[in-house]
Design an enzyme around this catalytic site. Structure first.
Site, short mmCIF file in Angstrom:
data_model
loop_
_atom_site.label_atom_id
_atom_site.label_comp_id
_atom_site.label_asym_id
_atom_site.label_seq_id
_atom_site.Cartn_x
_atom_site.Cartn_y
_atom_site.Cartn_z
N TYR A 158 0.85 -1.18 0.00
CA TYR A 158 0.00 0.00 0.00
C TYR A 158 0.90 1.24 0.00
CZ TYR A 158 -3.89 -3.08 1.03
OH TYR A 158 -4.84 -4.06 0.95
N TYR A 192 -0.25 -10.49 -1.12
CA TYR A 192 0.89 -9.87 -0.40
C TYR A 192 0.94 -10.40 1.03
CZ TYR A 192 -2.72 -6.82 1.65
OH TYR A 192 -3.82 -6.34 2.30
N ARG A 213 -1.92 -12.79 2.22
CA ARG A 213 -3.33 -12.55 1.94
C ARG A 213 -3.55 -12.73 0.44
NH1 ARG A 213 -7.18 -8.54 3.69
NH2 ARG A 213 -8.29 -10.54 3.52
N HIS A 216 -6.72 -8.80 -3.43
CA HIS A 216 -8.06 -8.22 -3.20
C HIS A 216 -8.00 -6.71 -3.33
CE1 HIS A 216 -5.98 -8.04 0.67
NE2 HIS A 216 -6.64 -6.92 0.85
N HIS A 218 -10.16 -3.31 -1.56
CA HIS A 218 -11.08 -2.97 -0.47
C HIS A 218 -12.15 -1.97 -0.93
CE1 HIS A 218 -8.47 -4.38 2.96
NE2 HIS A 218 -7.52 -4.22 2.05
#
Lengths: 287, 287
Positions: A158, A192, A213, A216, A218
């Site tokens: 991120y 990630y 994870r 995806h 969000h």
């Protein structure tokens, strides 16, 4: 209140709670009951107890305006998904919820169609178009829904974890009009690892668990009169869908990311060809 | 591992623990069991859960090299005394233990008889002489016992809470010789509130509890071949003996602080007359 023992200590601590607030009384009572029961069952040595104190202290210290290690801890222990399940028992046929995670951060208001990938990943990542509608449980469009989206880049980071990305990269807030339609451009998400350089990494290691994870993106969707929807869209085929480090996968949230090779479509939406075209209608529960 | 529910989530999280260490496996298993049971029983709203996350984060942030808010939290919830009780079930007739508390800090090695009150409280406090022996369970003196003592000043503040005190004030480390004797000068301890300007203060306030601890002085005594003894001496007559904020009072640790008016005694021990003379023999358990 002297000479407290293993046998009477819990009751005496409980007797001391005298909250003016009914829910406060319940929270404090249950906290002490379960915490004492845990300690009595585990029988930690004093050294182990100080290790726990130190662990919690370091977890707090790891938090800053860009990192929330206690949310991450709650996530990897399955507690966040438990809280999520308890709070979303609705029988309404709406989009399912999942964890917020520790990476939500302020984002810019954008225009429908904008590209949230504004750094090097705008060219290195696989182009993706996300589009669909925000609907009520009956399938009617919701106007003025705020759609806050965020995702990691093609390397799994991120913006708030990665100084090389522009600020507020791969985030954006979109608002629907009367049609309820949304569409925006981005890149295909990548799997990630959750951050393992802090205390939560120690928990995963001690548990013999991987930190990954599945890929995806969000969504945090709010609209007047509707329950807030916090969820993900997962990428079908990801190798971590069955072992998500934070237990967040729901079948209904896994979507194909089919490649669209149609050059006219690419031109229409302003994306490079070929691109993944993800079409999904979110349904929000009524309040 | 998809579509986890309130019903199956705990079991699935537990199944993922695969520690190579037997005790590690037990700690993680019990932590998740009790934490999930607490959440299922309490059914926190998402807002309450974030309040808890924020509380833990602020508790960690409040800790620094002079303050340990998580130990204080453990203390006021009665958990520290529970851990203490579990770890000291010895049937040996020895001095009882109590909480370490959050105010232990490095101290200077001193000579027997030294005055640990080195600031303004050396004159403003009531002079006190502490003396006695360090003994084994059979009453035989222990040589080379290290006695680490610490206490607050006459206003209820430890040096590490109070910039006006000299560094390492009201702390000292003494070592016994073959006689097992110890003696040192200080002041009579005062009752004081545990710090309420942090998250723990919020817990006490929400519980309708006062933050006071009865007057006491801390001892941490170590000697080769013996169990470490961490304890207090409390002052008989203190108004908070029956409502200690950290549940640490034991009858056997409450001592009279009788005034000695004998001028020759004052001269002998190098204290101002009159002075409180506290005589106590500590008995350490064998390992």
């Amino acid at each position: 209140m002297r000479n407290l023992t293993e046998e009477n200590l819990t009751d005496i601590v409980l007797e001391r709670i005298n909250s003016t607030d009914k829910r406060g009384q319940e929270v404090l009572t249950k906290l002490i009951k379960y915490l004492h029961a845990f300690v009595k069952d585990l029988e930690p040595t004093e050294e182990e107890w100080f290790t726990a104190i130190d662990f919690l202290t370091r977890t707090g210290k790891k938090c800053d305006d860009k990192r929330q290690e206690f949310i991450l801890l709650s996530d990897v222990l399955g507690v966040s998904m438990l809280v999520d399940a308890i709070n979303h028992r609705s029988k309404q046929e709406v989009t399912e919820t999942t964890v917020t995670g520790p990476f939500h951060a302020p984002a810019m208001e954008m225009k429908m169609g904008d590209n949230i990938a504004r750094g090097k990943e705008a060219t290195s990542g696989e182009p993706a178009l996300f589009r669909g509608k925000i609907l009520d449980p009956d399938g009617k469009p919701i106007a003025n829904a705020k759609i806050d989206v965020w995702q990691s880049n093609d390397e799994g980071f991120y913006d708030i974890q990665d100084d090389t990305q522009p600020e507020m990269n791969l985030r954006g807030i979109f608002t629907t009009d009367a049609s309820g339609d949304f569409w925006f451009r981005s890149i295909k998400p990548s799997p990630y690892p959750v951050p393992t350089d802090g205390p939560v990494g120690e928990v995963l290691k001690a548990s013999g668990r991987h930190p990954m994870r599945p890929a995806h993106i969000h969504f945090w969707i709010e609209a007047e009169g509707y329950q807030t929807l916090i969820t993900h869209i997962f990428v079908e085929g990801d190798e971590y869908l069955d072992s998500d480090a934070v237990f967040g996968v729901k079948e209904s949230l896994i979507l194909d990311f089919p490649l669209n090779n149609n050059k006219e479509d690419a031109e229409k939406w302003g994306v490079k060809s070929p691109f993944s075209e993800v079409i999904y209608d979110f349904k929000l529960a009524k309040k």
